[in-house]
Design a protein around this motif. Sequence first.
Motif, PDB file in Angstrom:
ATOM      1  N   ASP A   1      -6.838  -4.784  -8.809  1.00 57.00           N
ATOM      2  CA  ASP A   1      -7.343  -5.442  -7.600  1.00 57.00           C
ATOM      3  C   ASP A   1      -8.231  -4.513  -6.777  1.00 57.00           C
ATOM      4  O   ASP A   1      -8.654  -4.862  -5.668  1.00 57.00           O
ATOM      5  CB  ASP A   1      -6.182  -5.972  -6.749  1.00 57.00           C
ATOM      6  N   GLY A   2      -8.481  -3.303  -7.315  1.00 56.53           N
ATOM      7  CA  GLY A   2      -9.335  -2.363  -6.610  1.00 56.53           C
ATOM      8  C   GLY A   2      -8.601  -1.467  -5.645  1.00 56.53           C
ATOM      9  O   GLY A   2      -9.206  -0.577  -5.041  1.00 56.53           O
ATOM     10  N   PHE A   3      -7.283  -1.682  -5.481  1.00 58.10           N
ATOM     11  CA  PHE A   3      -6.479  -0.872  -4.563  1.00 58.10           C
ATOM     12  C   PHE A   3      -5.463  -0.030  -5.353  1.00 58.10           C
ATOM     13  O   PHE A   3      -4.983  -0.451  -6.416  1.00 58.10           O
ATOM     14  CB  PHE A   3      -5.707  -1.767  -3.583  1.00 58.10           C
ATOM     15  N   LEU A   4      -5.144   1.122  -4.809  1.00 60.06           N
ATOM     16  CA  LEU A   4      -4.124   1.958  -5.428  1.00 60.06           C
ATOM     17  C   LEU A   4      -2.789   1.217  -5.430  1.00 60.06           C
ATOM     18  O   LEU A   4      -2.385   0.632  -4.423  1.00 60.06           O
ATOM     19  CB  LEU A   4      -3.967   3.270  -4.653  1.00 60.06           C
ATOM     20  N   ASP A   5      -2.088   1.258  -6.559  1.00 59.27           N
ATOM     21  CA  ASP A   5      -0.767   0.640  -6.617  1.00 59.27           C
ATOM     22  C   ASP A   5       0.251   1.440  -5.809  1.00 59.27           C
ATOM     23  O   ASP A   5       1.188   0.885  -5.238  1.00 59.27           O
ATOM     24  CB  ASP A   5      -0.293   0.548  -8.073  1.00 59.27           C
ATOM     25  N   ASN A   6       0.097   2.736  -5.816  1.00 65.31           N
ATOM     26  CA  ASN A   6       0.973   3.631  -5.055  1.00 65.31           C
ATOM     27  C   ASN A   6       0.094   4.642  -4.323  1.00 65.31           C
ATOM     28  O   ASN A   6      -0.990   4.998  -4.797  1.00 65.31           O
ATOM     29  CB  ASN A   6       1.945   4.387  -5.974  1.00 65.31           C
ATOM     30  N   PRO A   7       0.538   5.134  -3.186  1.00 65.98           N
ATOM     31  CA  PRO A   7      -0.296   6.100  -2.450  1.00 65.98           C
ATOM     32  C   PRO A   7      -0.351   7.447  -3.163  1.00 65.98           C
ATOM     33  O   PRO A   7       0.586   7.834  -3.868  1.00 65.98           O
ATOM     34  CB  PRO A   7       0.434   6.220  -1.114  1.00 65.98           C
TER      35      PRO A   7
ATOM     36  N   LEU B   1       0.796  -1.223   0.000  1.00 65.26           N
ATOM     37  CA  LEU B   1       0.000   0.000   0.000  1.00 65.26           C
ATOM     38  C   LEU B   1       0.827   1.271   0.000  1.00 65.26           C
ATOM     39  O   LEU B   1       0.589   2.188  -0.787  1.00 65.26           O
ATOM     40  CB  LEU B   1      -0.939   0.007   1.216  1.00 65.26           C
ATOM     41  N   THR B   2       1.804   1.380   0.906  1.00 65.23           N
ATOM     42  CA  THR B   2       2.463   2.658   1.135  1.00 65.23           C
ATOM     43  C   THR B   2       3.546   2.980   0.113  1.00 65.23           C
ATOM     44  O   THR B   2       3.966   4.130   0.011  1.00 65.23           O
ATOM     45  CB  THR B   2       3.107   2.696   2.530  1.00 65.23           C
ATOM     46  N   GLY B   3       4.037   1.972  -0.626  1.00 68.96           N
ATOM     47  CA  GLY B   3       5.128   2.231  -1.562  1.00 68.96           C
ATOM     48  C   GLY B   3       6.442   2.511  -0.864  1.00 68.96           C
ATOM     49  O   GLY B   3       7.416   2.922  -1.489  1.00 68.96           O
ATOM     50  N   THR B   4       6.478   2.294   0.443  1.00 69.61           N
ATOM     51  CA  THR B   4       7.685   2.588   1.220  1.00 69.61           C
ATOM     52  C   THR B   4       8.765   1.557   0.948  1.00 69.61           C
ATOM     53  O   THR B   4       8.499   0.354   0.942  1.00 69.61           O
ATOM     54  CB  THR B   4       7.356   2.580   2.723  1.00 69.61           C
ATOM     55  N   LYS B   5       9.983   2.049   0.717  1.00 67.12           N
ATOM     56  CA  LYS B   5      11.096   1.144   0.497  1.00 67.12           C
ATOM     57  C   LYS B   5      11.836   0.923   1.808  1.00 67.12           C
ATOM     58  O   LYS B   5      12.093   1.851   2.564  1.00 67.12           O
ATOM     59  CB  LYS B   5      12.035   1.692  -0.576  1.00 67.12           C
ATOM     60  N   GLN B   6      12.145  -0.323   2.058  1.00 66.43           N
ATOM     61  CA  GLN B   6      12.809  -0.727   3.277  1.00 66.43           C
ATOM     62  C   GLN B   6      14.189  -1.257   2.926  1.00 66.43           C
ATOM     63  O   GLN B   6      14.348  -1.979   1.946  1.00 66.43           O
ATOM     64  CB  GLN B   6      11.986  -1.826   3.965  1.00 66.43           C
ATOM     65  N   ILE B   7      15.200  -0.878   3.697  1.00 70.83           N
ATOM     66  CA  ILE B   7      16.541  -1.357   3.402  1.00 70.83           C
ATOM     67  C   ILE B   7      16.960  -2.393   4.434  1.00 70.83           C
ATOM     68  O   ILE B   7      16.500  -2.387   5.579  1.00 70.83           O
ATOM     69  CB  ILE B   7      17.557  -0.202   3.356  1.00 70.83           C
ATOM     70  N   LYS B   8      17.829  -3.275   3.984  1.00 65.70           N
ATOM     71  CA  LYS B   8      18.385  -4.299   4.862  1.00 65.70           C
ATOM     72  C   LYS B   8      19.882  -4.380   4.637  1.00 65.70           C
ATOM     73  O   LYS B   8      20.357  -4.223   3.510  1.00 65.70           O
ATOM     74  CB  LYS B   8      17.758  -5.672   4.569  1.00 65.70           C
ATOM     75  N   MET B   9      20.607  -4.612   5.717  1.00 69.74           N
ATOM     76  CA  MET B   9      22.044  -4.877   5.614  1.00 69.74           C
ATOM     77  C   MET B   9      22.352  -6.090   6.475  1.00 69.74           C
ATOM     78  O   MET B   9      21.843  -6.197   7.597  1.00 69.74           O
ATOM     79  CB  MET B   9      22.880  -3.676   6.054  1.00 69.74           C
TER      80      MET B   9
END
Length: 670
Positions: free
Chosen positions: A205-211, A80-88
């Motif tokens: 799917d009825g939902f926004l792809d990006n906010p 939903l939020t389009g938020t990118k999460q980083i991992k190390m």
Amino acid sequence: MKTNLTIVLVLLFAAFNSYSQDTLREIKVQAKRKSIQKTYTLTGNTTLVTKKELLKAACCNLAESFETNPSIDVNFSDALTGTKQIKMLGLTSPYLMMTQENIPSVRGASQVYGLSFTPGPWIESIQITKGAGSVVNGFESISGQINTELIKPISEVPVLLNAYGSTDSRFELNANFNQKLSDKWATSLLLHGNIRDSKMDKNEDGFLDNPLQKQFNLLNRYQYYNAETGWISFINLQYMNDTKLMGETSFDPDRDKGTTNAWGSEIDTKKVDVSTKIGYVFKDMPFQSFGFQNAFSSYDQNSYFGLNGYNMQQNSFYSNLIFNSIINNEKNKFATGLNFTYDSYNEFVNTTDYSRIDNTVGAFFEYTYDNQDNFSLILGGRADYGNRLGVFVTPRIHMKYNPWEKGVLRVSAGRGKRPANIFAENQTLFASSRTFDITNVGGKIYGLEPEIAWNYGVSFMQGFKLFNRNGDVTADFYRTNFQNQVVVDIMQSPQQVIFHNLDGVSYANSFQLEFNYELAKHLELRSAYKYYDIKTDYLSGKYQRPLQAGHRFFGNLGYETHIQDKGKQWKFDFTYNWIGEQQLPYTASNPVAYQLSEHSPAYSLMNAQITRIFSSTFEVYIGGENIGNYTQNPAIVDAQNPFGPYFDATILYAPVFGQMYYAGLRLKIK
């Protein structure tokens, strides 16, 4: 330190010959530094990402600045939020210490969205350190530290304009103004705005792809520098306002908020930061200095996810006093100091009040031995007291040895401790039908114990020259052992997330083999293979960490033409990521239609960018992300019944949005 440096030396000399003694000839000698710099001399396993590297992709904000970096994995946190999460090292950002000019920045309430609040054009460089970080910066770092340096008012061009637009209806405008006020004072006014106001639902799917989103961000900073007296100072004032609207395409917040007419979510965030840094280098003793950092931050988030309300306000104060000097000679250095952190949280999950105050005070001492040839050692330790963490010590060690030319062996070990902000760090899970349960009651943090982990690592890098071209190969292995961990258990039930103290073992093994080589003149190859073995004892058994690929491959090709008159140049960049299968959260108790397989399929992503530099003041760029158009389908479990018991928008292992193309320009006024 200026991060993107191309040194151009112009040597003019008169060439006298037997035929003419008045002809002047010009020779240009150019030295080029890599856009990602790895050193043979630093004790820690640190990589410097320069501004040149950041320009290889759109890099609209800090979260998007790691797309071309092999040390950092970038994922979307939810559908939903389009938020990118980083991992190390396979661990998410709560286990990474995020600092901005060595002041803790993304922490507490801002863990999920904080990386998107630093616009890319504001960034001068990024330092990525694997393994336990320095004790000077605190005790929370477990898997590494990422420090962001912002552009400096004294050294930047007077005006930089950057405009960006993309096919996912996102538009950004940045304006950086830099002005020298006197010989010793300079100021910057950095403005950023972005907007996405068109609804897109490509997977239907009825939902926004990006906010739908808007952000306004302003930073005013002042820099003082006096080489004669040794004083230097920075003053920063920042204000940010960010709004996001997500959910079903039919959702109207004025009409549907708090009802089951349509599922929707809004996140409104306001942030104010004030920070100061004062440094002094003792006259006639350049090895001795002190620094004093102070920062106040106010973070205010009001949000809801369907019928779940989540509001969080955090007011923080951070103060750090550092003294640096030597012991007898410059082979023996030390840094020591005191720091204090205060956090006031007003946190509400629906109507439940989790408000609290955390404060810690501590002292640190870090000794560095450097034989100024081939061996260096950093021994650090700190003792802290926290009102909810108690008294504890944090030891750290880093060692570097150069056995031969262009070879460097590094070893590190250290302990980290942190309170888990379970709702702020996992708030994306509100976008599901899950209930939130805490099974422990005896601890001081939501009833839970603080997280404690040890990190050990070894790394070896060897540079080489093959066919008269430079290259390097690096192998590193890190292991994180959790002594206690707040387990986010989504392996018990698809209708529940359980927070509980670790009962058993939890570890993260990370191996990376990196190979970099100049294939031809101006053509650079960067590649890496990564293997993660990350397992935790959940209530239902031991599982690989959900939504974490065990195998990843990264490749990047960068080509630049010769620099022509007035700086004209073409730049081409291509990035390939292969992401192996991932353990998915448990859904076996759902009806068959809403069950997912235990593991996701492997997939590939490709990004590319072309930059045309017309002069030293003007350039344009075009690019594409996810060119292969791979998407996860379905991205949301039971999207047709968002208020039903099986709805879940948080099980995301691949992009929701397919191909995305963008274009932008950069204009400098000198």
